[in-house]
Design a protein around this motif. Sequence first.
Motif, PDB file in Angstrom:
ATOM      1  N   VAL A 183     -95.352  22.251 -77.548  1.00 27.58           N
ATOM      2  CA  VAL A 183     -94.944  21.061 -78.288  1.00 27.58           C
ATOM      3  C   VAL A 183     -96.181  20.523 -78.998  1.00 27.58           C
ATOM      4  O   VAL A 183     -97.229  20.351 -78.374  1.00 27.58           O
ATOM      5  N   HIS A 184     -96.069  20.271 -80.289  1.00 28.76           N
ATOM      6  CA  HIS A 184     -97.221  19.773 -81.045  1.00 28.76           C
ATOM      7  C   HIS A 184     -97.306  18.258 -80.880  1.00 28.76           C
ATOM      8  O   HIS A 184     -96.853  17.479 -81.715  1.00 28.76           O
ATOM      9  N   TRP A 185     -97.936  17.875 -79.762  1.00 25.21           N
ATOM     10  CA  TRP A 185     -97.979  16.465 -79.385  1.00 25.21           C
ATOM     11  C   TRP A 185     -98.848  15.622 -80.314  1.00 25.21           C
ATOM     12  O   TRP A 185     -98.811  14.400 -80.251  1.00 25.21           O
ATOM     13  N   GLN A 186     -99.599  16.263 -81.186  1.00 30.09           N
ATOM     14  CA  GLN A 186    -100.443  15.476 -82.084  1.00 30.09           C
ATOM     15  C   GLN A 186     -99.663  14.899 -83.263  1.00 30.09           C
ATOM     16  O   GLN A 186    -100.213  14.188 -84.092  1.00 30.09           O
ATOM     17  N   SER A 187     -98.371  15.196 -83.344  1.00 30.88           N
ATOM     18  CA  SER A 187     -97.575  14.682 -84.456  1.00 30.88           C
ATOM     19  C   SER A 187     -97.236  13.214 -84.244  1.00 30.88           C
ATOM     20  O   SER A 187     -97.384  12.658 -83.152  1.00 30.88           O
ATOM     21  N   ARG A 188     -96.737  12.567 -85.290  1.00 29.81           N
ATOM     22  CA  ARG A 188     -96.425  11.144 -85.235  1.00 29.81           C
ATOM     23  C   ARG A 188     -95.170  10.855 -84.416  1.00 29.81           C
ATOM     24  O   ARG A 188     -94.926   9.716 -84.041  1.00 29.81           O
ATOM     25  N   GLN A 189     -94.372  11.858 -84.154  1.00 29.04           N
ATOM     26  CA  GLN A 189     -93.112  11.660 -83.421  1.00 29.04           C
ATOM     27  C   GLN A 189     -93.292  11.815 -81.915  1.00 29.04           C
ATOM     28  O   GLN A 189     -92.344  12.126 -81.205  1.00 29.04           O
ATOM     29  N   ILE A 190     -94.504  11.575 -81.422  1.00 25.93           N
ATOM     30  CA  ILE A 190     -94.781  11.854 -80.016  1.00 25.93           C
ATOM     31  C   ILE A 190     -93.883  11.053 -79.080  1.00 25.93           C
ATOM     32  O   ILE A 190     -93.418  11.564 -78.068  1.00 25.93           O
ATOM     33  N   ARG A 191     -93.585   9.787 -79.409  1.00 25.70           N
ATOM     34  CA  ARG A 191     -92.738   8.974 -78.522  1.00 25.70           C
ATOM     35  C   ARG A 191     -91.321   9.542 -78.465  1.00 25.70           C
ATOM     36  O   ARG A 191     -90.731   9.671 -77.395  1.00 25.70           O
ATOM     37  N   ASP A 192     -90.759   9.874 -79.626  1.00 21.61           N
ATOM     38  CA  ASP A 192     -89.411  10.440 -79.652  1.00 21.61           C
ATOM     39  C   ASP A 192     -89.374  11.790 -78.943  1.00 21.61           C
ATOM     40  O   ASP A 192     -88.416  12.106 -78.226  1.00 21.61           O
ATOM     41  N   GLN A 193     -90.427  12.610 -79.146  1.00 19.65           N
ATOM     42  CA  GLN A 193     -90.493  13.899 -78.476  1.00 19.65           C
ATOM     43  C   GLN A 193     -90.523  13.721 -76.957  1.00 19.65           C
ATOM     44  O   GLN A 193     -89.849  14.454 -76.213  1.00 19.65           O
ATOM     45  N   ALA A 194     -91.298  12.755 -76.496  1.00 18.27           N
ATOM     46  CA  ALA A 194     -91.452  12.546 -75.056  1.00 18.27           C
ATOM     47  C   ALA A 194     -90.152  12.072 -74.416  1.00 18.27           C
ATOM     48  O   ALA A 194     -89.749  12.585 -73.366  1.00 18.27           O
ATOM     49  N   THR A 195     -89.493  11.093 -75.015  1.00 18.59           N
ATOM     50  CA  THR A 195     -88.243  10.594 -74.424  1.00 18.59           C
ATOM     51  C   THR A 195     -87.155  11.661 -74.463  1.00 18.59           C
ATOM     52  O   THR A 195     -86.342  11.759 -73.537  1.00 18.59           O
ATOM     53  N   ALA A 196     -87.137  12.485 -75.508  1.00 19.28           N
ATOM     54  CA  ALA A 196     -86.151  13.567 -75.575  1.00 19.28           C
ATOM     55  C   ALA A 196     -86.410  14.597 -74.480  1.00 19.28           C
ATOM     56  O   ALA A 196     -85.467  15.084 -73.833  1.00 19.28           O
ATOM     57  N   LEU A 197     -87.691  14.932 -74.235  1.00 14.50           N
ATOM     58  CA  LEU A 197     -88.021  15.896 -73.186  1.00 14.50           C
ATOM     59  C   LEU A 197     -87.697  15.336 -71.815  1.00 14.50           C
ATOM     60  O   LEU A 197     -87.212  16.060 -70.936  1.00 14.50           O
ATOM     61  N   ALA A 198     -87.934  14.050 -71.609  1.00  8.74           N
ATOM     62  CA  ALA A 198     -87.608  13.424 -70.318  1.00  8.74           C
ATOM     63  C   ALA A 198     -86.109  13.483 -70.057  1.00  8.74           C
ATOM     64  O   ALA A 198     -85.673  13.775 -68.934  1.00  8.74           O
ATOM     65  N   THR A 199     -85.317  13.196 -71.066  1.00 12.18           N
ATOM     66  CA  THR A 199     -83.859  13.254 -70.910  1.00 12.18           C
ATOM     67  C   THR A 199     -83.407  14.680 -70.630  1.00 12.18           C
ATOM     68  O   THR A 199     -82.573  14.926 -69.748  1.00 12.18           O
ATOM     69  N   GLN A 200     -83.958  15.620 -71.355  1.00  8.33           N
ATOM     70  CA  GLN A 200     -83.584  17.027 -71.204  1.00  8.33           C
ATOM     71  C   GLN A 200     -83.899  17.557 -69.814  1.00  8.33           C
ATOM     72  O   GLN A 200     -83.120  18.329 -69.238  1.00  8.33           O
ATOM     73  N   THR A 201     -85.026  17.142 -69.248  1.00  9.14           N
ATOM     74  CA  THR A 201     -85.472  17.670 -67.956  1.00  9.14           C
ATOM     75  C   THR A 201     -85.152  16.741 -66.787  1.00  9.14           C
ATOM     76  O   THR A 201     -85.519  17.054 -65.654  1.00  9.14           O
ATOM     77  N   LYS A 202     -84.515  15.607 -67.070  1.00  8.46           N
ATOM     78  CA  LYS A 202     -84.212  14.597 -66.040  1.00  8.46           C
ATOM     79  C   LYS A 202     -85.494  14.156 -65.313  1.00  8.46           C
ATOM     80  O   LYS A 202     -85.504  13.976 -64.095  1.00  8.46           O
ATOM     81  N   SER A 203     -86.560  13.978 -66.073  1.00 12.07           N
ATOM     82  CA  SER A 203     -87.841  13.549 -65.522  1.00 12.07           C
ATOM     83  C   SER A 203     -88.105  12.098 -65.893  1.00 12.07           C
ATOM     84  O   SER A 203     -87.587  11.591 -66.890  1.00 12.07           O
ATOM     85  N   GLN A 204     -88.935  11.440 -65.098  1.00 13.37           N
ATOM     86  CA  GLN A 204     -89.228  10.028 -65.336  1.00 13.37           C
ATOM     87  C   GLN A 204     -90.362   9.840 -66.331  1.00 13.37           C
ATOM     88  O   GLN A 204     -90.367   8.876 -67.096  1.00 13.37           O
ATOM     89  N   PHE A 205     -91.321  10.777 -66.326  1.00 11.52           N
ATOM     90  CA  PHE A 205     -92.485  10.657 -67.196  1.00 11.52           C
ATOM     91  C   PHE A 205     -92.743  11.982 -67.907  1.00 11.52           C
ATOM     92  O   PHE A 205     -92.295  13.042 -67.464  1.00 11.52           O
ATOM     93  N   VAL A 206     -93.495  11.891 -68.989  1.00 12.11           N
ATOM     94  CA  VAL A 206     -93.890  13.078 -69.742  1.00 12.11           C
ATOM     95  C   VAL A 206     -95.402  13.048 -69.914  1.00 12.11           C
ATOM     96  O   VAL A 206     -95.979  12.019 -70.272  1.00 12.11           O
ATOM     97  N   LEU A 207     -96.038  14.185 -69.632  1.00  8.93           N
ATOM     98  CA  LEU A 207     -97.472  14.323 -69.825  1.00  8.93           C
ATOM     99  C   LEU A 207     -97.713  15.208 -71.040  1.00  8.93           C
ATOM    100  O   LEU A 207     -97.357  16.391 -71.040  1.00  8.93           O
ATOM    101  N   THR A 208     -98.277  14.637 -72.084  1.00  6.11           N
ATOM    102  CA  THR A 208     -98.604  15.403 -73.283  1.00  6.11           C
ATOM    103  C   THR A 208    -100.056  15.833 -73.225  1.00  6.11           C
ATOM    104  O   THR A 208    -100.882  15.175 -72.584  1.00  6.11           O
ATOM    105  N   GLY A 209    -100.370  16.929 -73.882  1.00  3.17           N
ATOM    106  CA  GLY A 209    -101.744  17.400 -73.888  1.00  3.17           C
ATOM    107  C   GLY A 209    -102.045  18.243 -75.112  1.00  3.17           C
ATOM    108  O   GLY A 209    -101.197  19.034 -75.542  1.00  3.17           O
TER     109      GLY A 209
END
Length: 393
Positions: A183-209
């Motif tokens: 995932v190219h976390w350096q993009s401007r859509q990082i917040r939307d990417q993170a919440t979408a990944l959390a929903t997809q994986t049923k996780s509470q938090f997302v760690l970008t790197g």
Amino acid sequence: MKTMFTLITRLTGFLSATTCLLFALTGQSYAVWYETQGQSVVLNGNKIQAKNQATEEALRQAMLFAGASVRSVQQLTDGLLNDERLEVSASGEVRQLELISETWHDNAVTVRIRADIFPGQQQCSAAPFSKTIATSYFPLLERQHAQDGQVQELGRLVTARLKREFDQSAQHAVISSIEPYVVHWQSRQIRDQATALATQTKSQFVLTGVIEDLSVYRPEGNTLAFWQDDTATRSFRLKVELIDGINGAPLLNKTYETESEWEFDRFAQLDASSNQFWQSAYGLALQNQLRQLQSDVDSALACVPATGRVISINGGNELSISLGRQHGLKPGDTLSIYQIQEVTDYRGVKFTQYHLYPEEVTVIEAYADNARVKAAEDGLLANIQPNDFVAKR
């Protein structure tokens, strides 16, 4: 690297050869002396590095056993630590650290240390409950940096090593999902990417790197004076962000950076998953940064409520939720329910509102990663929908 434990207890004159706990009572508090020993191999004749690695591992294991997380380990001088003020989590406090002995073998060193630890005050109520984290392979910002040694797979391997650190040492969080893509976390859509990944994986938090730097510096031999070193060095810089998967809010934003000897030829075809790589000076330096990252994330999430989602509604007063035994849940625990609503002001700025449901729910049965709950007072759970939230506070 291998670590061995000795927990020593001394009570009313009784002394065991394998365990020795020394309690010093002071009012309601008491100190506990922990003795541990760490062992590390000597690589490329670097005895200082081996001693530091063995000491760090011994300290780290002592702190974890005592319920604290070592966040930094200082250098040793004349048999004592330069600085005895170690940063630890709220669960404990180190009063003194001493080097007891160091024993050198053919290609390894064993270091024995003693730590005087005072248990801290009772932790926050959310501390015993584990929080789930999703991540993905970390992208390399400068792909050409990976050419030296052919370490293009390092972004994938770093996330796997980080998960292992969490599995071994984390007290408050678990990496529950590593998505097998970049995932190219350096993009401007990082917040939307993170919440979408959390929903997809049923996780509470997302760690970008994002791995920002893997560059190698090789001194030119013909420009070196005779006293200068021609050893190559390699950098490592990883920028991470820990994001709340529900509302996209950042909890941690930090860069982890190090530089170490790079002992490999520029044309080498390295297997970056091998022990040869991870036990090299550079591999060990990377592991130290990942341990620091794991400790920082664990501390940041210690007192955050464990939150899950409603999976399904079973009748009028029973729900299935995405929290279970791996999160610390057990039958009889009570949880809160809340719903989220997004509102937009006249300028188009979005705000998140939380609506707490008046009825709590009680866990009936807890499974590995989910549970069944019912209304605490045997009432009806009206207007609850799948993807609403439950929290253990």
